[in-house]
Design an enzyme around this catalytic site. Structure first.
Site, PDB file in Angstrom:
ATOM      1  N   LYS A  61       0.834  -1.205   0.000  1.00  0.00           N
ATOM      2  CA  LYS A  61       0.000   0.000   0.000  1.00  0.00           C
ATOM      3  C   LYS A  61       0.872   1.260   0.000  1.00  0.00           C
ATOM      4  O   LYS A  61       1.889   1.316   0.689  1.00  0.00           O
ATOM      5  CB  LYS A  61      -0.887  -0.046   1.249  1.00  0.00           C
ATOM      6  CG  LYS A  61      -1.938   1.028   1.304  1.00  0.00           C
ATOM      7  CD  LYS A  61      -2.999   0.659   2.323  1.00  0.00           C
ATOM      8  CE  LYS A  61      -3.952   1.826   2.545  1.00  0.00           C
ATOM      9  NZ  LYS A  61      -4.544   2.336   1.292  1.00  0.00           N
ATOM     10  N   ASN A  85     -13.746   3.917  -4.633  1.00  0.00           N
ATOM     11  CA  ASN A  85     -13.111   4.035  -3.322  1.00  0.00           C
ATOM     12  C   ASN A  85     -12.590   5.429  -3.064  1.00  0.00           C
ATOM     13  O   ASN A  85     -12.202   6.149  -3.986  1.00  0.00           O
ATOM     14  CB  ASN A  85     -11.977   3.009  -3.167  1.00  0.00           C
ATOM     15  CG  ASN A  85     -10.639   3.552  -3.644  1.00  0.00           C
ATOM     16  OD1 ASN A  85      -9.964   4.304  -2.934  1.00  0.00           O
ATOM     17  ND2 ASN A  85     -10.255   3.205  -4.866  1.00  0.00           N
ATOM     18  N   ILE A  87     -10.257   5.871  -0.018  1.00  0.00           N
ATOM     19  CA  ILE A  87      -9.597   5.453   1.227  1.00  0.00           C
ATOM     20  C   ILE A  87      -8.789   6.624   1.788  1.00  0.00           C
ATOM     21  O   ILE A  87      -8.757   6.841   2.999  1.00  0.00           O
ATOM     22  CB  ILE A  87      -8.675   4.239   0.974  1.00  0.00           C
ATOM     23  CG1 ILE A  87      -9.402   3.118   0.238  1.00  0.00           C
ATOM     24  CG2 ILE A  87      -8.053   3.741   2.278  1.00  0.00           C
ATOM     25  CD1 ILE A  87     -10.520   2.450   0.980  1.00  0.00           C
ATOM     26  N   CYS A 145      -3.189   9.436  -7.195  1.00  0.00           N
ATOM     27  CA  CYS A 145      -4.278   9.107  -6.280  1.00  0.00           C
ATOM     28  C   CYS A 145      -5.314  10.219  -6.315  1.00  0.00           C
ATOM     29  O   CYS A 145      -4.993  11.372  -6.033  1.00  0.00           O
ATOM     30  CB  CYS A 145      -3.791   8.915  -4.851  1.00  0.00           C
ATOM     31  SG  CYS A 145      -5.165   8.574  -3.722  1.00  0.00           S
TER      32      CYS A 145
END
Lengths: 317, 298
Positions: A61, A85, A87, A145
């Site tokens: 991760k 998602n 996260i 991201c």
């Protein structure tokens, strides 16, 4: 290995004599089946689920300089054929990673590629420099991201992408991979910038920026509002991106996006990927990644290929 | 089950590893029947899972070979059934039909291929006590059949059993029709007390109120343990009640999961840390069972 009564693997059939190894610039992998960052925990979680040493490479991760608590729930929402998602790079920070996870990871007998993210170029450079000295096979710059502010700019602006890759390459002794976002008008331009910056390979795609709404509450379902879509729903987008980038750059490509079976793997290799990363499928089919390694020789033999490199970038258009 | 040095949820670090006995099994429904209003019980042959599970653990299940729904669903293990030789063979799951998985699943005939992986999560602690009170609401009864049977010594799961003298179930639902598996609990020898929102079965009261009443009746609660599963607001009230009476309480958290094995970081809950702050912990690997005092309900 814990697949009690699962889909038959090819282990009881003669395994065609094919060369599964693949080379991405300075990074050599035993086979092209890797697992994507953020979908495999820190590999410990998976150690008795799959035989990790069979994989072409493992990406733990994404880590950041400081610990991050991540976003408020809900963090994932299922959509048709996909998973959304947000996260938020929940992670323990680089110090805890180096102390608690890396010593274990480097014993796994598989290439470890550490995914790093930062808000600034300096963040990326110092992380790449630090973990690059600790016995890992490569560093993947998570320039894409969608769930944290900052990082995504590096993946949407060619010149910042070039600069961060160039600076990381200079500081880091191991190969540098640049993970790109599909949330741009022309991904090939970003890939070119990564190539010019000295990336050993580009990884694509990260998730597609998306949203889910609870109309009765008149609110987004994800705690963070928007999130990243992954899973089979985005595979055609990923293939398109790999195709466009393969037409524009010479450096190797790692294909990511909705890969769920051996046909998907072969489609990415033929289209232009030198390796693939299995992502969301790890969530809903935890033993898939190593089964794909088992299934790859037969798939290559089916088109009379004697090696993985025989099929990479062989798409006829 | 896990390395005690690294898996403590008091740690600011994420638990390093938990899904140690997990098995992925491709199998099919051997039973799938309605047992109450909108409530079904399915059975699958999964000996490798059945042999490893402890009470409070769950499995992830999905309809095999389909992309919608894509993601597995976490369901508590309701029952484990032995074959004629006495080997744990079948896994029973009880589910409320309400969404993208449970609706098609409820309509799926015997023979439908399913994929499941488990057992997952930590399970309840088998801490000895005189009286175990299982306070559940909604579909929260599902992990309690095995726990109660372990507690009263009727079933064993590779660890101590018979660790409670009496086992009691306080089970609440919106109405009588939704109460599912009550006969199973009675047959297991538990004292069953029902309550409903509309008074159609048992007392017209909420689970925490019944629990309060029971703890007052018991008086000396030093050797009482409470476990709870159900709507979060109910568990919070149960936890408050236990705190007031100084009763040991464990909660089974239900947060939306995508993988069940600790790799996606979706299913986090706020868990209090030794330093007084909270941290998001994955309920799939650091739970789903937590000491009630550890949960930050805010």
């Amino acid at each position: 290995m814990n697949q009690a009564t699962a889909t038959p693997t090819d282990s009881d059939q003669p395994i065609p004599n094919v060369d599964l190894s693949t080379k991405l610039g300075r990074l050599a992998l035993p086979n092209p089946i890797m697992v994507a960052s953020g979908t495999f925990g820190y590999a410990r979680e998976m150690q008795e689920v799959v035989d990790v040493s069979k994989l072409g490479g493992v990406l733990p991760k994404t880590i950041t300089a400081e610990p991050r608590v991540g976003n408020a729930p809900w963090r994932t929402v299922e959509t048709t054929g996909g998973l959304l998602n947000a996260i938020g790079l929940d992670n323990d920070g680089v110090d805890a990673f180096c102390e608690h996870h890396l010593p274990y990871l480097v014993t796994l007998n598989t290439p470890i590629v550490v995914s790093v993210a930062g808000r600034t170029e300096d963040d990326f450079v110092s992380l790449a420099q630090l973990v690059g000295q600790l016995g890992v096979a490569a560093v993947e710059l998570n320039l894409s991201c969608p769930n944290v502010s900052g990082g995504i700019d590096f993946g949407t602006n060619a010149s910042s992408c070039h600069d961060v890759v160039a600076a990381a390459r200079k500081a880091c002794p191991v190969p540098i991979l640049a993970k790109l976002t599909p949330n741009v008008t022309r991904i090939a331009e970003i890939a070119k910038a990564a190539q010019e910056g000295g990336a050993d390979a580009v990884c694509l795609i990260n998730t597609v920026l998306a949203m889910a709404v609870d109309w009765k509450k008149r609110k987004p379902i994800l705690g963070n509002g928007m999130g990243g879509l992954s899973g089979p729903a985005i595979k055609p987008i990923a293939l398109r991106c790999v195709h466009q980038v393969a037409s524009a750059v010479d450096i190797p490509i790692i294909g990511i996006g909705g890969i769920a079976n051996i046909d998907d793997v072969m489609q990415f290799l033929v289209t232009g990927a030198s390796a693939v990363q299995i992502g969301t499928a790890n969530y809903y089919d935890p033993t898939l990644s190593t089964r794909l390694v088992d299934q790859l020789p037969a798939a290559l033999a089916e088109i009379n290929a004697s090696s993985v490199s025989d099929v990479i970038r062989t798409l006829q258009v | 089950m896990s390395d005690p040095n690294t898996a403590d949820c008091d740690s600011n670090l994420h638990a390093s590893y938990y899904a140690d006995g997990m098995q992925q099994v491709e199998t099919e429904l051997v039973e799938n029947e309605q047992i109450a209003q909108s409530t079904y019980r399915l059975r699958v042959a999964a000996p490798t899972i059945a042999a490893r599970a402890v009470p409070g653990q769950f499995v992830m299940i999905r309809l095999a070979g389909v992309n919608a729904p894509l993601i597995g669903r976490a369901l508590a293990i309701y029952d484990i059934v032995n074959n004629d030789q006495g080997d744990p063979t079948w896994v029973d799951l009880v589910y409320l039909q309400k969404g993208a998985f449970t609706t098609p699943c409820s309509q799926s005939p015997v023979g439908t291929p399913v994929s499941l992986w488990g057992p997952l999560g930590n399970g309840f602690d088998p801490r000895p006590c005189d009286r175990l009170i299982m306070a559940v609401g909604g579909i929260g009864q599902t992990p309690m059949l095995l726990l109660g049977r372990e507690a009263n010594g009727a079933q064993a799961f590779g660890r101590p059993n018979g660790w409670a003298k009496d086992v009691e179930l306080i089970y609440g639902a919106r109405n009588e029709g939704l109460l599912a598996g009550v006969d199973d609990f009675r047959q297991a020898g538990f004292d069953v007390q029902l309550c409903t929102d509309d008074g159609s079965a048992g007392q017209q009261a909420l689970v925490p109120a019944i629990l309060e009443q029971r703890l007052q009746e018991i008086g000396d609660t030093a050797s009482v343990r409470v476990v709870t599963c159900g709507p979060e607001i109910m568990m919070e009230k149960v936890a408050e009640c236990c705190q007031k009476h100084h009763v040991d309480c464990q909660v089974s958290m239900e947060t939306p999961m995508a993988c069940g094995i600790g790799i996606c970081f979706s299913c986090v809950a706020k868990v209090k840390q030794a330093d007084g702050n909270w941290d998001y912990k994955r309920t799939c690997v650091e739970g789903p069972i937590f000491d009630a005092g550890k949960i930050d309900w805010s």
